[in-house]
Design a protein around this motif. Structure first.
Motif, PDB file in Angstrom:
ATOM      1  N   PRO A  30     -34.893 -10.221  -0.964  1.00 13.25           N
ATOM      2  CA  PRO A  30     -34.563  -9.640   0.344  1.00 13.25           C
ATOM      3  C   PRO A  30     -35.680  -9.897   1.353  1.00 13.25           C
ATOM      4  O   PRO A  30     -36.872  -9.837   1.010  1.00 13.25           O
ATOM      5  N   GLN A  31     -35.308 -10.192   2.560  1.00  9.50           N
ATOM      6  CA  GLN A  31     -36.318 -10.464   3.585  1.00  9.50           C
ATOM      7  C   GLN A  31     -35.727 -10.226   4.976  1.00  9.50           C
ATOM      8  O   GLN A  31     -34.665 -10.751   5.313  1.00  9.50           O
ATOM      9  N   PHE A  32     -36.421  -9.442   5.798  1.00  8.36           N
ATOM     10  CA  PHE A  32     -35.997  -9.207   7.173  1.00  8.36           C
ATOM     11  C   PHE A  32     -36.590 -10.282   8.079  1.00  8.36           C
ATOM     12  O   PHE A  32     -37.656 -10.837   7.804  1.00  8.36           O
ATOM     13  N   GLY A  33     -35.882 -10.547   9.176  1.00  7.66           N
ATOM     14  CA  GLY A  33     -36.363 -11.540  10.134  1.00  7.66           C
ATOM     15  C   GLY A  33     -35.554 -11.489  11.416  1.00  7.66           C
ATOM     16  O   GLY A  33     -34.778 -10.564  11.650  1.00  7.66           O
ATOM     17  N   ARG A  34     -35.730 -12.507  12.263  1.00  4.61           N
ATOM     18  CA  ARG A  34     -34.955 -12.633  13.507  1.00  4.61           C
ATOM     19  C   ARG A  34     -34.409 -14.046  13.588  1.00  4.61           C
ATOM     20  O   ARG A  34     -35.092 -15.004  13.218  1.00  4.61           O
ATOM     21  N   VAL A  36     -32.387 -17.257  15.886  1.00  4.11           N
ATOM     22  CA  VAL A  36     -32.711 -17.941  17.139  1.00  4.11           C
ATOM     23  C   VAL A  36     -32.214 -17.166  18.352  1.00  4.11           C
ATOM     24  O   VAL A  36     -32.695 -17.379  19.472  1.00  4.11           O
ATOM     25  N   ASP A  37     -31.243 -16.277  18.150  1.00  5.36           N
ATOM     26  CA  ASP A  37     -30.740 -15.459  19.255  1.00  5.36           C
ATOM     27  C   ASP A  37     -31.510 -14.154  19.415  1.00  5.36           C
ATOM     28  O   ASP A  37     -31.159 -13.322  20.253  1.00  5.36           O
ATOM     29  N   GLY A  38     -32.542 -13.978  18.598  1.00  3.31           N
ATOM     30  CA  GLY A  38     -33.352 -12.777  18.684  1.00  3.31           C
ATOM     31  C   GLY A  38     -32.760 -11.571  17.980  1.00  3.31           C
ATOM     32  O   GLY A  38     -33.245 -10.456  18.162  1.00  3.31           O
ATOM     33  N   LEU A  39     -31.727 -11.755  17.166  1.00  2.00           N
ATOM     34  CA  LEU A  39     -31.088 -10.645  16.467  1.00  2.00           C
ATOM     35  C   LEU A  39     -31.759 -10.394  15.127  1.00  2.00           C
ATOM     36  O   LEU A  39     -32.246 -11.332  14.460  1.00  2.00           O
ATOM     37  N   LEU A  40     -31.771  -9.137  14.708  1.00  2.00           N
ATOM     38  CA  LEU A  40     -32.356  -8.753  13.434  1.00  2.00           C
ATOM     39  C   LEU A  40     -31.477  -9.246  12.288  1.00  2.00           C
ATOM     40  O   LEU A  40     -30.247  -9.083  12.317  1.00  2.00           O
ATOM     41  N   THR A  41     -32.083  -9.858  11.285  1.00  2.00           N
ATOM     42  CA  THR A  41     -31.333 -10.374  10.143  1.00  2.00           C
ATOM     43  C   THR A  41     -31.946  -9.867   8.846  1.00  2.00           C
ATOM     44  O   THR A  41     -33.118  -9.468   8.795  1.00  2.00           O
ATOM     45  N   TRP A  42     -31.126  -9.888   7.792  1.00  2.00           N
ATOM     46  CA  TRP A  42     -31.592  -9.555   6.447  1.00  2.00           C
ATOM     47  C   TRP A  42     -31.059 -10.625   5.501  1.00  2.00           C
ATOM     48  O   TRP A  42     -29.849 -10.706   5.261  1.00  2.00           O
ATOM     49  N   SER A  43     -31.952 -11.470   5.021  1.00  2.00           N
ATOM     50  CA  SER A  43     -31.583 -12.532   4.088  1.00  2.00           C
ATOM     51  C   SER A  43     -31.739 -12.036   2.660  1.00  2.00           C
ATOM     52  O   SER A  43     -32.681 -11.289   2.346  1.00  2.00           O
ATOM     53  N   PHE A  44     -30.803 -12.458   1.801  1.00  2.00           N
ATOM     54  CA  PHE A  44     -30.875 -12.054   0.405  1.00  2.00           C
ATOM     55  C   PHE A  44     -30.072 -13.029  -0.436  1.00  2.00           C
ATOM     56  O   PHE A  44     -29.269 -13.821   0.074  1.00  2.00           O
ATOM     57  N   VAL A  45     -30.307 -12.986  -1.748  1.00  2.00           N
ATOM     58  CA  VAL A  45     -29.541 -13.783  -2.707  1.00  2.00           C
ATOM     59  C   VAL A  45     -28.681 -12.821  -3.506  1.00  2.00           C
ATOM     60  O   VAL A  45     -29.181 -11.872  -4.125  1.00  2.00           O
ATOM     61  N   LEU A  46     -27.381 -13.055  -3.488  1.00  2.00           N
ATOM     62  CA  LEU A  46     -26.441 -12.220  -4.227  1.00  2.00           C
ATOM     63  C   LEU A  46     -26.119 -12.887  -5.552  1.00  2.00           C
ATOM     64  O   LEU A  46     -25.771 -14.083  -5.585  1.00  2.00           O
ATOM     65  N   LEU A  47     -26.222 -12.144  -6.645  1.00  2.00           N
ATOM     66  CA  LEU A  47     -25.904 -12.657  -7.969  1.00  2.00           C
ATOM     67  C   LEU A  47     -24.477 -12.271  -8.314  1.00  2.00           C
ATOM     68  O   LEU A  47     -24.134 -11.082  -8.363  1.00  2.00           O
ATOM     69  N   ARG A  52     -25.873 -17.913  -7.952  1.00  2.00           N
ATOM     70  CA  ARG A  52     -26.848 -17.352  -7.018  1.00  2.00           C
ATOM     71  C   ARG A  52     -26.398 -17.793  -5.616  1.00  2.00           C
ATOM     72  O   ARG A  52     -26.372 -18.983  -5.305  1.00  2.00           O
ATOM     73  N   ILE A  53     -26.027 -16.819  -4.771  1.00  2.00           N
ATOM     74  CA  ILE A  53     -25.413 -17.140  -3.483  1.00  2.00           C
ATOM     75  C   ILE A  53     -26.311 -16.615  -2.361  1.00  2.00           C
ATOM     76  O   ILE A  53     -26.383 -15.406  -2.124  1.00  2.00           O
ATOM     77  N   PRO A  54     -27.026 -17.506  -1.675  1.00  2.00           N
ATOM     78  CA  PRO A  54     -27.876 -17.064  -0.550  1.00  2.00           C
ATOM     79  C   PRO A  54     -27.010 -16.636   0.637  1.00  2.00           C
ATOM     80  O   PRO A  54     -26.128 -17.380   1.090  1.00  2.00           O
ATOM     81  N   LEU A  55     -27.262 -15.438   1.149  1.00  2.00           N
ATOM     82  CA  LEU A  55     -26.506 -14.896   2.266  1.00  2.00           C
ATOM     83  C   LEU A  55     -27.444 -14.381   3.348  1.00  2.00           C
ATOM     84  O   LEU A  55     -28.648 -14.205   3.111  1.00  2.00           O
ATOM     85  N   ARG A  56     -26.854 -14.116   4.512  1.00  2.00           N
ATOM     86  CA  ARG A  56     -27.646 -13.585   5.620  1.00  2.00           C
ATOM     87  C   ARG A  56     -26.811 -12.550   6.354  1.00  2.00           C
ATOM     88  O   ARG A  56     -25.691 -12.833   6.796  1.00  2.00           O
ATOM     89  N   LEU A  57     -27.329 -11.329   6.452  1.00  2.00           N
ATOM     90  CA  LEU A  57     -26.676 -10.267   7.196  1.00  2.00           C
ATOM     91  C   LEU A  57     -27.306 -10.207   8.582  1.00  2.00           C
ATOM     92  O   LEU A  57     -28.534 -10.184   8.712  1.00  2.00           O
ATOM     93  N   VAL A  58     -26.453 -10.184   9.613  1.00  2.00           N
ATOM     94  CA  VAL A  58     -26.928 -10.201  10.993  1.00  2.00           C
ATOM     95  C   VAL A  58     -26.445  -8.937  11.706  1.00  2.00           C
ATOM     96  O   VAL A  58     -25.252  -8.625  11.691  1.00  2.00           O
ATOM     97  N   PHE A  59     -27.389  -8.231  12.326  1.00  2.00           N
ATOM     98  CA  PHE A  59     -27.034  -7.059  13.135  1.00  2.00           C
ATOM     99  C   PHE A  59     -26.717  -7.524  14.551  1.00  2.00           C
ATOM    100  O   PHE A  59     -27.585  -8.085  15.230  1.00  2.00           O
ATOM    101  N   PRO A  60     -25.492  -7.314  15.032  1.00  2.00           N
ATOM    102  CA  PRO A  60     -25.151  -7.758  16.396  1.00  2.00           C
ATOM    103  C   PRO A  60     -25.856  -6.904  17.441  1.00  2.00           C
ATOM    104  O   PRO A  60     -26.319  -5.797  17.159  1.00  2.00           O
ATOM    105  N   ALA A  61     -25.891  -7.396  18.655  1.00  2.00           N
ATOM    106  CA  ALA A  61     -26.551  -6.661  19.740  1.00  2.00           C
ATOM    107  C   ALA A  61     -25.850  -5.339  20.018  1.00  2.00           C
ATOM    108  O   ALA A  61     -26.470  -4.411  20.537  1.00  2.00           O
TER     109      ALA A  61
END
Length: 572
Positions: A30-34, A36-47, A52-61
């Motif tokens: 798990p890793q938080f980040g931003r 290119v649009d400046g939105l908060l994201t949470w990257s993780f690998v789902l088993l 192993r499926i890399p995914l990214r959760l994005v919080f909209p504005a």
């Protein structure tokens, strides 16, 4: 440090996601980040099983009023049929249409896990039911190459002999944008006297290209494979002689059918290299009759004089109403400054309006029959065109004058009276202050010229003449050196819409008419006789017997009688 309500909520969501990752054996990295649009994201690998499926959760504005979205970390990957195209967001249990601020981001992550665990690794199809099973439009966003295959076209292709190749003509319609898309449709099947045009096929427009249909000799299932693999499999299922012909042709569209499913390939050869693109095949929704009067007007024929701002809008609307035949008369050319109000567009600049409008109507309704004539009715050659105009009007059920030109109106009115044809006309007054729609039906209303005279008399009683302004541009000069005021596109559109209704009333039984009176002055802003927008003044004509045959213009036999009376001989 003080936080807003939204910031505090976002902090809690992030803490709960971190707790979920720490307590779960199916979440890694798990890793938080931003982004290119400046939105908060949470990257993780789902088993999910062995995957192993890399995914990214994005919080909209707009979070928390909208839910966070889950995407594949790889923007080219398609993980499920419940996904908006390759690299697109997953369609999960929690979506904008059912999200509530009490829901949590951890619920969204659990929903993604449930979907992907139910999706087999070898393909993207699962038994999970879609919440939007009929949302074809959203599905197509993920496909830039589209093969639209209506049911009747598919039926005709499946009737071809197995193991045989058939020539095709395919229309390609390209749209630029984000994303760019190309829609392919079958125009014809077969060659020469054996050529068939599907009744639900090509529509109008687009570039036609040559293609070939090959019916596989056995009705085996066409597997659901990744596009590149499926293209290779289908290409090598073609007989050698057909592959050699495709190679020599260089760039060919090939439809492969097993009698149950069709796939369109574009095969391009560059020397020894081969490139293949596969189109996404889809069946469009069944056509529904959405017109108020269905197909009532498909046998009606209308002559429209003038293809300018008002005439072009009237013609387009009547085509949508299902009117089957048009004669368009206008000798003018479309220029760039006409685009502010005309139904036509930039592609038509430099072309005659009548011809361009003809193409426009065919694109609205491919079944419509349209004749376009660049006939001048205002120049010195107008007299030479009277006989041709008279012949055209005699073949139509209705004439509509949209020119706002008095000389054209008088000519059309005289012919309509002579031929006992209904005439409808409209005007948009200067500055868009309002407009006029009027009709003259045989045996009901005075002849057109008499009706027009009564309308002028009605205005004279009000003590104010209509603000005609400068002809053809719907403009009026302001005070002193003010810029002229012009009618806007919306102003012209209001009068066009009501003029269309007035015209349709001429084609339906009396009990179906919408406008009970023959003429209306319609206001769009305060001024002249109008106290407020949409202030409408109906006008009832006085009785008149002017439609009696022979009471107006002299026809050929009448001229002969006059010459006899005067003792003159025919020059011919």
């Amino acid at each position: 440090m003080g936080f807003t309500v939204g910031e505090a909520r976002l902090i809690r969501e992030c803490e709960e996601l971190a707790d979920l990752a720490a307590a779960s054996d199916w979440l890694e990295e798990p890793q938080f980040g931003r982004n290119v649009d400046g939105l908060l994201t949470w990257s993780f690998v789902l088993l999910a099983g062995e995957r192993r499926i890399p995914l990214r959760l994005v919080f909209p504005a707009l979070f928390p009023d909208l839910p966070p979205f889950v995407f594949p970390a790889d923007g080219t990957v398609r993980l499920s049929q419940h996904q908006y195209g390759e690299g697109g967001e997953l369609c999960l249990q929690y979506r904008p249409d059912n999200w509530h601020p009490d829901c949590k981001s951890t619920d969204v992550v659990r929903s993604a896990r449930a979907l992907l665990e139910a999706t087999p690794e070898e393909n993207t199809f699962s038994d999970v039911e879609s919440a939007h099973p009929g949302d074809l439009s959203s599905q197509l966003w993920g496909h830039s190459l589209r093969f639209m295959l209506p049911s009747d076209t598919a039926r005709l292709m499946r009737m071809r002999l197995a193991g045989r190749a058939t020539d095709l003509q395919i229309t390609m319609e390209r749209r630029f944008g984000a994303p760019e898309s190309i829609v392919a449709r079958i125009a014809t099947i077969g060659l020469d006297h054996n050529q068939i045009e599907p009744k639900d096929g090509p529509g109008a427009g687009g570039n036609r290209v040559h293609g070939v249909l090959f019916r596989l000799p056995d009705i085996g299932k066409i597997p659901d494979l990744p596009p590149d693999e499926l293209a290779e499999l289908l290409y090598h299922s073609l007989p050698r002689w057909l592959r050699e012909w495709i190679r020599s042709a260089g760039d060919v569209f090939v439809v492969v059918s097993n009698g149950q499913r069709e796939v369109l390939l574009r095969v391009s050869h560059y020397g020894s290299e081969r490139k293949m693109d596969i189109f996404h095949t889809f069946e469009p929704p069944k056509t529904k009759e959405r017109r108020v009067h269905g197909k009532m007007f498909r046998n009606s024929s209308i002559c429209i004089i003038g293809a300018g701002s008002l005439g072009s809008k009237v013609a387009a609307s009547l085509a949508r109403e299902g009117v089957g035949q048009f004669k368009l008369l206008d000798n003018d050319v479309l220029w760039s400054d006409n685009l502010v109000r005309n139904e036509l567009d930039e592609m038509d600049v430099g072309h005659h309006k009548a011809v361009s409008l003809q193409h426009r109507l065919v694109r609205i309704n491919p079944d419509v029959k349209v004749g376009a004539l660049g006939m001048s009715l205002t120049s010195q050659t107008a007299v030479q065109n009277i006989a041709q105009l008279s012949e055209i009007i005699s073949t139509c059920d209705l004439v509509i004058d949209t020119t706002a030109d008095n000389s054209v109106f008088r000519m059309a009115a005289a012919i309509c009276t002579q031929k006992r044809k209904p005439l409808v006309w409209g005007r948009v007054y200067a500055g868009g202050i309002g407009g006029l729609i009027a009709r003259s039906f045989p045996s009901e209303d005075p002849p057109p010229l008499t009706a027009a005279s009564q309308l002028r008399a009605w205005c004279d009683e009000k003590g104010m003449a209509p603000p005609e302004g400068r002809e053809h541009n719907y403009g009026v000069q302001g005070q002193d050196d003010d810029e002229p005021l012009f009618a806007s596109d919306s102003d012209v559109g209001v009068i066009a819409n009501r003029l269309v209704r007035h015209a349709l009333d001429a084609l339906v039984p009396t009990e179906m008419r919408v406008h009970p009176e023959p003429a209306y002055f319609i206001g769009m802003r305060k001024g002249w006789i109008f106290d407020h927008p949409f202030d409408t003044h109906p006008v009832i004509f006085s009785p008149h017997e002017g439609w009696v045959k022979g009471s107006t213009s002299c026809e050929e036999e009448g001229i002969a009688r006059v010459m006899t009376q005067l003792g003159l001989q025919d020059d011919a």
